[in-house]
Scaffold this motif. Structure first.
Motif, PDB file in Angstrom:
ATOM      1  N   VAL A 188      23.230  12.716  58.006  1.00 62.54           N
ATOM      2  CA  VAL A 188      22.995  11.361  57.519  1.00 62.54           C
ATOM      3  C   VAL A 188      23.837  10.359  58.302  1.00 62.54           C
ATOM      4  O   VAL A 188      23.360   9.286  58.686  1.00 62.54           O
ATOM      5  N   GLU A 189      25.090  10.701  58.548  1.00 62.63           N
ATOM      6  CA  GLU A 189      25.969   9.790  59.289  1.00 62.63           C
ATOM      7  C   GLU A 189      25.493   9.610  60.722  1.00 62.63           C
ATOM      8  O   GLU A 189      25.612   8.510  61.294  1.00 62.63           O
ATOM      9  N   ALA A 190      24.932  10.658  61.331  1.00 58.04           N
ATOM     10  CA  ALA A 190      24.408  10.539  62.695  1.00 58.04           C
ATOM     11  C   ALA A 190      23.209   9.590  62.731  1.00 58.04           C
ATOM     12  O   ALA A 190      23.069   8.776  63.655  1.00 58.04           O
ATOM     13  N   LEU A 202      21.016   0.403  52.030  1.00 61.77           N
ATOM     14  CA  LEU A 202      20.490   1.489  51.208  1.00 61.77           C
ATOM     15  C   LEU A 202      21.561   2.018  50.250  1.00 61.77           C
ATOM     16  O   LEU A 202      21.295   2.245  49.067  1.00 61.77           O
ATOM     17  N   PHE A 203      22.766   2.200  50.779  1.00 63.70           N
ATOM     18  CA  PHE A 203      23.848   2.699  49.929  1.00 63.70           C
ATOM     19  C   PHE A 203      24.157   1.689  48.818  1.00 63.70           C
ATOM     20  O   PHE A 203      24.459   2.072  47.676  1.00 63.70           O
ATOM     21  N   GLN A 204      24.080   0.402  49.139  1.00 61.52           N
ATOM     22  CA  GLN A 204      24.332  -0.627  48.128  1.00 61.52           C
ATOM     23  C   GLN A 204      23.265  -0.562  47.029  1.00 61.52           C
ATOM     24  O   GLN A 204      23.583  -0.645  45.826  1.00 61.52           O
ATOM     25  N   TYR A 232      16.004   6.721  42.560  1.00 61.92           N
ATOM     26  CA  TYR A 232      17.074   7.251  43.402  1.00 61.92           C
ATOM     27  C   TYR A 232      16.558   8.370  44.299  1.00 61.92           C
ATOM     28  O   TYR A 232      16.981   8.498  45.453  1.00 61.92           O
ATOM     29  N   HIS A 233      15.641   9.172  43.780  1.00 68.14           N
ATOM     30  CA  HIS A 233      15.067  10.217  44.632  1.00 68.14           C
ATOM     31  C   HIS A 233      14.376   9.603  45.844  1.00 68.14           C
ATOM     32  O   HIS A 233      14.501  10.109  46.968  1.00 68.14           O
ATOM     33  N   SER A 238      14.518   8.429  51.750  1.00 69.84           N
ATOM     34  CA  SER A 238      14.625   7.506  52.885  1.00 69.84           C
ATOM     35  C   SER A 238      15.797   7.857  53.798  1.00 69.84           C
ATOM     36  O   SER A 238      15.820   7.456  54.969  1.00 69.84           O
ATOM     37  N   LEU A 239      16.780   8.613  53.277  1.00 73.41           N
ATOM     38  CA  LEU A 239      17.888   9.085  54.113  1.00 73.41           C
ATOM     39  C   LEU A 239      17.524  10.327  54.909  1.00 73.41           C
ATOM     40  O   LEU A 239      18.312  10.779  55.741  1.00 73.41           O
ATOM     41  N   GLY A 240      16.366  10.911  54.624  1.00 70.41           N
ATOM     42  CA  GLY A 240      15.931  12.089  55.360  1.00 70.41           C
ATOM     43  C   GLY A 240      16.459  13.409  54.824  1.00 70.41           C
ATOM     44  O   GLY A 240      16.506  14.398  55.554  1.00 70.41           O
TER      45      GLY A 240
END
Length: 307
Positions: A188-190, A202-204, A232-233, A238-240
């Motif tokens: 996710v960070e990459a 997205l995190f917000q 939330y799912h 959306s984060l993959g």
């Protein structure tokens, strides 16, 4: 000493970026029994393997890395070694916050052997420091659940805990495989590196969704909580971190009448959690294991002691 396992209800990934998370202690526990010795020897027995060494010598074991990180901090305060036996109601392969439960239980044992009181905030701070030392990023949400028990909202910036009760009609299903959480976080960070502003937004939004879920739990509005879980799912997708198996599980549970269903945990494997209507039986999921969990009101606790 025993400590409960835990599941994330909402807050995955976003909790690592300062947003709140909702975590539940579950009624499957990990137990640690310590018997003091007359020498400085330490013998660890667990289903994952045994280890034999001495407090004053460096011991190495990837399997027991959380225990050894704690011992390195406590060896100067311990007057003797001990025999440590670890057992659990659940497998480390299915998540359920096993590393957090183990770290909390062993830290509680070491505090008692050193004559120190079991203070919840001191225990959280120490265990979070150890987990970050061992595996890198960690929010502390699963540690808070193991310490306090029940359903709670955890705020990672302050370490604050808001109790939300001890009951929710949940069911949990294991998909049959699990990618280690640090690896999923790294993926996710990459991806975030090239779209940092979008991911931060997205995190917000995830944090806002979690806060709405807190309000729903406080007011007893289960349909709204289920809706928050479904939203939330979609944000996790959306984060993959949602694959075909997890997606099919989620939509099957919704089709079977669950108020909400989502990934529980970092994703790309592990578990799916669903919120049931009161009195509803857990839906059948052919080929997937029903974990049969309930919320546990008990956090870390001393089970028994022999003088």
């Amino acid at each position: 000493v025993s400590a409960p396992g835990s599941i994330m209800l909402l807050g995955e990934h976003a909790v690592l970026h300062g947003n709140p998370g909702i975590v539940c202690a579950v009624d499957k526990r990990l137990r640690v029994a310590a018997v003091p010795r007359t020498d400085r020897r330490v013998i660890i027995r667990s289903p994952l393997g045994d280890l034999d060494g001495y407090l004053d010598h460096t011991m190495e074991s990837h399997t027991h890395r959380f225990v050894l990180a704690l011992l390195a901090r406590w060896r100067s305060r311990l007057s003797t070694g001990f025999n440590l036996t670890i057992s659990s109601d659940f497998s480390h392969e299915v998540g359920l916050g096993s590393s957090a439960a183990l770290t909390v239980a062993v830290a509680a044992v070491l505090r008692r052997l050193s004559g120190l009181p079991l203070r919840q905030r001191a225990l959280l701070d120490e265990c979070l420091s150890v987990v970050r030392q061992v595996q890198g990023q960690a929010s502390g949400a699963d540690l808070a659940a193991a310490i306090h028990g029940g359903v709670l909202c955890y705020r990672p910036v302050t370490g604050g805990v808001l109790a939300l009760g001890n009951t929710l009609p949940l069911a949990l299903y294991y998909c049959g495989y699990k990618m280690p959480t640090p690896e999923v976080i790294a993926l996710v960070e990459a991806q975030r590196a090239s779209l940092s502003l979008l991911y931060d937004r997205l995190f917000q939004v995830m944090g806002e969704c979690t806060q709405q879920a807190v309000s729903a739990i406080q007011s007893g509005d289960l349909p709204q909580l289920g809706q928050c879980m479904n939203v939330y799912h979609g944000l996790l997708d959306s984060l993959g971190v949602c694959d075909n198996t997890l997606a099919s599980m989620v939509f099957h549970l919704r089709d079977q009448g669950a108020l909400g269903a989502k990934i529980s945990g970092s994703g790309l494997g592990d578990c799916v959690v669903c919120l049931l209507n009161p009195g509803q039986q857990a839906p059948e999921m052919p080929a997937f294991s029903d974990m049969g969990i309930g919320v546990s009101a008990r956090g870390v606790a001393f089970e028994s002691e022999t003088d």
